[in-house]
Design a protein around this motif. Structure first.
Motif, short mmCIF file in Angstrom:
data_model
loop_
_atom_site.label_atom_id
_atom_site.label_comp_id
_atom_site.label_asym_id
_atom_site.label_seq_id
_atom_site.Cartn_x
_atom_site.Cartn_y
_atom_site.Cartn_z
N LEU A 150 0.83 -1.20 0.00
CA LEU A 150 0.00 0.00 0.00
C LEU A 150 0.87 1.26 0.00
O LEU A 150 0.53 2.25 -0.65
CB LEU A 150 -0.94 -0.01 1.20
CG LEU A 150 -1.98 1.11 1.27
CD1 LEU A 150 -2.84 1.14 0.02
CD2 LEU A 150 -2.85 0.95 2.51
N TRP A 176 1.98 1.67 -3.51
CA TRP A 176 0.83 2.06 -4.33
C TRP A 176 0.58 3.57 -4.21
O TRP A 176 0.39 4.26 -5.21
CB TRP A 176 -0.40 1.26 -3.89
CG TRP A 176 -1.68 1.62 -4.59
CD1 TRP A 176 -2.44 2.71 -4.40
CD2 TRP A 176 -2.34 0.85 -5.61
NE1 TRP A 176 -3.55 2.70 -5.21
CE2 TRP A 176 -3.52 1.56 -5.97
CE3 TRP A 176 -2.08 -0.37 -6.22
CZ2 TRP A 176 -4.41 1.09 -6.92
CZ3 TRP A 176 -2.97 -0.84 -7.19
CH2 TRP A 176 -4.12 -0.12 -7.52
N LEU A 177 0.56 4.07 -2.99
CA LEU A 177 0.29 5.49 -2.77
C LEU A 177 1.40 6.37 -3.34
O LEU A 177 1.14 7.47 -3.84
CB LEU A 177 0.13 5.77 -1.28
CG LEU A 177 -1.22 5.37 -0.66
CD1 LEU A 177 -1.16 5.38 0.85
CD2 LEU A 177 -2.34 6.29 -1.15
N TRP A 200 -5.85 10.66 -6.79
CA TRP A 200 -5.25 9.36 -6.51
C TRP A 200 -5.48 8.95 -5.05
O TRP A 200 -5.78 7.80 -4.76
CB TRP A 200 -3.75 9.43 -6.80
CG TRP A 200 -3.00 8.15 -6.60
CD1 TRP A 200 -2.10 7.87 -5.62
CD2 TRP A 200 -3.07 6.97 -7.41
NE1 TRP A 200 -1.59 6.60 -5.76
CE2 TRP A 200 -2.17 6.02 -6.86
CE3 TRP A 200 -3.79 6.62 -8.55
CZ2 TRP A 200 -1.98 4.75 -7.40
CZ3 TRP A 200 -3.61 5.35 -9.09
CH2 TRP A 200 -2.72 4.44 -8.52
N GLN A 201 -5.35 9.94 -4.13
CA GLN A 201 -5.59 9.65 -2.72
C GLN A 201 -7.05 9.29 -2.47
O GLN A 201 -7.35 8.35 -1.73
CB GLN A 201 -5.22 10.89 -1.87
CG GLN A 201 -3.79 11.34 -1.98
CD GLN A 201 -2.86 10.60 -1.02
OE1 GLN A 201 -3.27 9.66 -0.36
NE2 GLN A 201 -1.61 11.03 -0.95
N THR A 211 -7.79 5.75 -3.98
CA THR A 211 -7.23 4.69 -3.13
C THR A 211 -8.03 4.56 -1.83
O THR A 211 -8.34 3.45 -1.38
CB THR A 211 -5.76 4.98 -2.80
OG1 THR A 211 -5.01 5.10 -4.02
CG2 THR A 211 -5.15 3.86 -1.97
N THR A 212 -8.37 5.69 -1.23
CA THR A 212 -9.10 5.68 0.03
C THR A 212 -10.48 5.04 -0.13
O THR A 212 -10.90 4.22 0.69
CB THR A 212 -9.25 7.11 0.58
OG1 THR A 212 -7.94 7.67 0.78
CG2 THR A 212 -10.00 7.12 1.90
N GLU A 218 -10.26 1.33 -0.43
CA GLU A 218 -9.90 0.64 0.81
C GLU A 218 -11.00 0.68 1.86
O GLU A 218 -11.29 -0.32 2.50
CB GLU A 218 -8.62 1.23 1.41
CG GLU A 218 -8.13 0.38 2.56
CD GLU A 218 -7.01 1.03 3.35
OE1 GLU A 218 -6.29 0.30 4.02
OE2 GLU A 218 -6.90 2.26 3.32
N ALA A 222 -5.46 2.90 -12.63
CA ALA A 222 -4.45 2.48 -11.65
C ALA A 222 -3.37 1.64 -12.32
O ALA A 222 -2.18 1.80 -12.02
CB ALA A 222 -5.10 1.69 -10.52
N ASN A 236 -7.15 -3.43 -8.66
CA ASN A 236 -8.15 -2.67 -7.91
C ASN A 236 -8.92 -3.59 -6.94
O ASN A 236 -9.26 -3.20 -5.83
CB ASN A 236 -9.15 -2.01 -8.87
CG ASN A 236 -8.49 -0.99 -9.77
OD1 ASN A 236 -7.61 -0.26 -9.35
ND2 ASN A 236 -8.91 -0.93 -11.02
N PHE A 287 -8.02 -4.42 -3.15
CA PHE A 287 -8.48 -3.59 -2.03
C PHE A 287 -9.76 -4.15 -1.42
O PHE A 287 -9.98 -4.01 -0.22
CB PHE A 287 -8.70 -2.15 -2.49
CG PHE A 287 -7.43 -1.38 -2.67
CD1 PHE A 287 -6.88 -0.66 -1.62
CD2 PHE A 287 -6.76 -1.37 -3.88
CE1 PHE A 287 -5.70 0.05 -1.76
CE2 PHE A 287 -5.59 -0.66 -4.05
CZ PHE A 287 -5.05 0.04 -2.99
#
Length: 459
Positions: free
Chosen positions: A188, A191-192, A212-213, A216-217, A220, A318, A336, A339
């Motif tokens: 992770l 990834w970030l 992107w944040q 991803t958030t 998750e 991604a 993806n 997650f």
């Protein structure tokens, strides 16, 4: 090179058994053309075969599945063109080269296996049509000098027995059904950070970083499929944010659509931390400040026009970011959907820990799975059984994975972990004073960009 051309609305009224107009209008027909626009008769005959035969179409499989298989088959056809081979000249060594070619594309092991299995079906189809070529065999002790030696294997899925083809060029790859692709904490982190070092975005501004944040958030904290994440609206996030003023009330994201499975068409909800919600709000505020006149309610928009991004673009986004970063090889098995596996596993782990703290239960695993199923809306506990062993592993005393109810957002937790690692490496003299200071300052700078840290610094 070889390419796929899709007929959008072919007249198949003489073939289609479904009378619904919507199904007829979406019945697309893929065709594979060779270099120079020549019709690939052999490949298209195979597509006709797997599409149901010459007398039926869009029944089983449906037309969208045939289109996906056409694009997969075209990768193999393009490879053969590049190698100046015809399908009737393929041998074992060519399949090894095909696997290497797929690895260079940066796709996951499961995707490589999927492409190769379809290629094997194609080879078997041609071999049956042209036995005089002595092309392929399933027999390990075949006396003839066959070019391709494949195996036919079977496995049970529920009450069905499924047959598939495999080849020794796939040895060493992660089996498509061997287990779940759970994304670990250290993965992770990579990834970030991929957005900061990807050739897909040579220059990353605040909008791209926040998108992107947020992307991803949402993956998750909701455990949603990518098509479901695409449907989450700005309005639902703003509604969840109404509870931010109450420190004793955890925000809840509601109306998350379910696009697949037994509960398809329904919605669900998840409880999230205030910090995670602020990460998403950070991007939403940037959208509405940059594009004040947009009329749609989507969270993911084009950074230049503000137009809503399609689900297909978001699905591949991604992969393009990761493949263009220095973490391409490290994260090629992560998708993806990983997650979703992470979300389910951590949810089961939390429930197990809560139940253990309250006292031992004989059916503790069943109770934990049931509690998780109410959040994820799985059809039954049986579908969650494969996550149990991972959850137990995470809850073990020597595990470094995050299974607690920490209120910090994932980007904050990841960067705090980076600071601890830098400190440990500096103490063990693995880093010089300058490298440690530079790394520490860079990580702190990234922390300062996050909205949850900004809010605390002004409170």
């Amino acid at each position: 090179m070889s390419k796929v051309v899709v007929a959008k609305e072919p007249d198949f009224s003489f073939l289609l058994t479904n009378r619904r107009l919507a199904d007829r209008s979406t019945c697309q027909l893929p065709l594979i053309l060779m270099k120079g626009g020549h019709f690939n008769w052999t490949a298209n005959a195979f597509l006709t075969e797997i599409g149901g035969g010459p007398k039926v179409y869009n029944v089983k499989p449906l037309a969208p599945t045939v289109v996906k298989k056409a694009y997969s088959l075209n990768i193999f056809c393009a490879f053969l063109e590049d190698e100046n081979l015809t399908i009737r000249e393929v041998d074992d060594s060519a399949l090894y080269e095909f696997v290497d070619c797929l690895k260079d594309r940066g796709v996951t092991d499961s995707t490589i296996i999927s492409h190769v299995r379809l290629a094997l079906q194609y080879i078997s189809f041609v071999s049956d049509r042209h036995p005089e070529d002595i092309l392929a065999t399933f027999e390990s002790d075949a006396t003839a000098d066959y070019k391709v030696h494949m195996e036919e294997k079977k496995f049970k899925k529920g009450h069905r027995e499924i047959t598939y083809l495999t080849h020794h060029c796939l040895e060493g790859l992660i089996h498509i059904d061997a287990g779940i692709e759970y994304i670990r904490d250290y993965e992770l982190e990579k990834w970030l950070d991929a957005i900061n070092c990807t050739t897909f975005h040579p220059e990353v501004d605040e909008f791209l970083l926040s998108r992107w944040q947020a992307f991803t958030t949402l993956l998750e904290i909701t455990g949603s499929r990518i098509t479901e994440v695409h449907k989450i609206s700005r309005s639902s996030i703003k509604k969840a944010a109404e509870s931010l003023l109450d420190p004793n009330k955890a925000p809840v994201i509601r109306d998350i659509p379910i696009m697949k499975g037994k509960y398809r068409g329904r919605t669900r909800e998840v409880r999230v931390s205030q910090d995670d919600l602020q990460i998403i709000l950070w991007h939403i505020n940037l959208i509405e400040r940059t594009f004040p006149n947009i009329t749609h309610d989507s969270i993911f928009v084009d950074s230049r026009s503000g137009a809503e991004l399609k689900a297909s673009y978001l699905k591949n986004y991604a992969k393009k970011v990761i493949n263009g970063s220095k973490y391409c090889r490290d994260l090629r098995h992560i998708t993806n959907h990983s997650f979703r596996h992470r979300f389910i596993t951590l949810t089961v782990a939390k429930e197990l820990r809560k139940l253990s703290a309250a006292g031992s239960f004989q059916n503790i695993l069943t109770v934990a799975a049931t509690a998780c199923r109410k959040i994820t809306m799985h059809a039954s506990n049986d579908t969650l059984s494969r996550y149990i062993h991972l959850a137990i592993e995470i809850n073990s005393p020597d595990s470094s994975e995050q299974s607690d109810d920490c209120q910090e957002s994932t980007p904050v937790k990841v960067r705090l972990q980076q600071i601890f690692k830098i400190a440990d490496r500096y103490k063990s003299k693995e880093m010089s004073d300058k490298d440690a200071l530079d790394s520490m300052l860079e990580t702190i700078s990234e922390l300062q960009k996050l909205p949850s840290l900004k809010t605390r610094s002004h409170s």
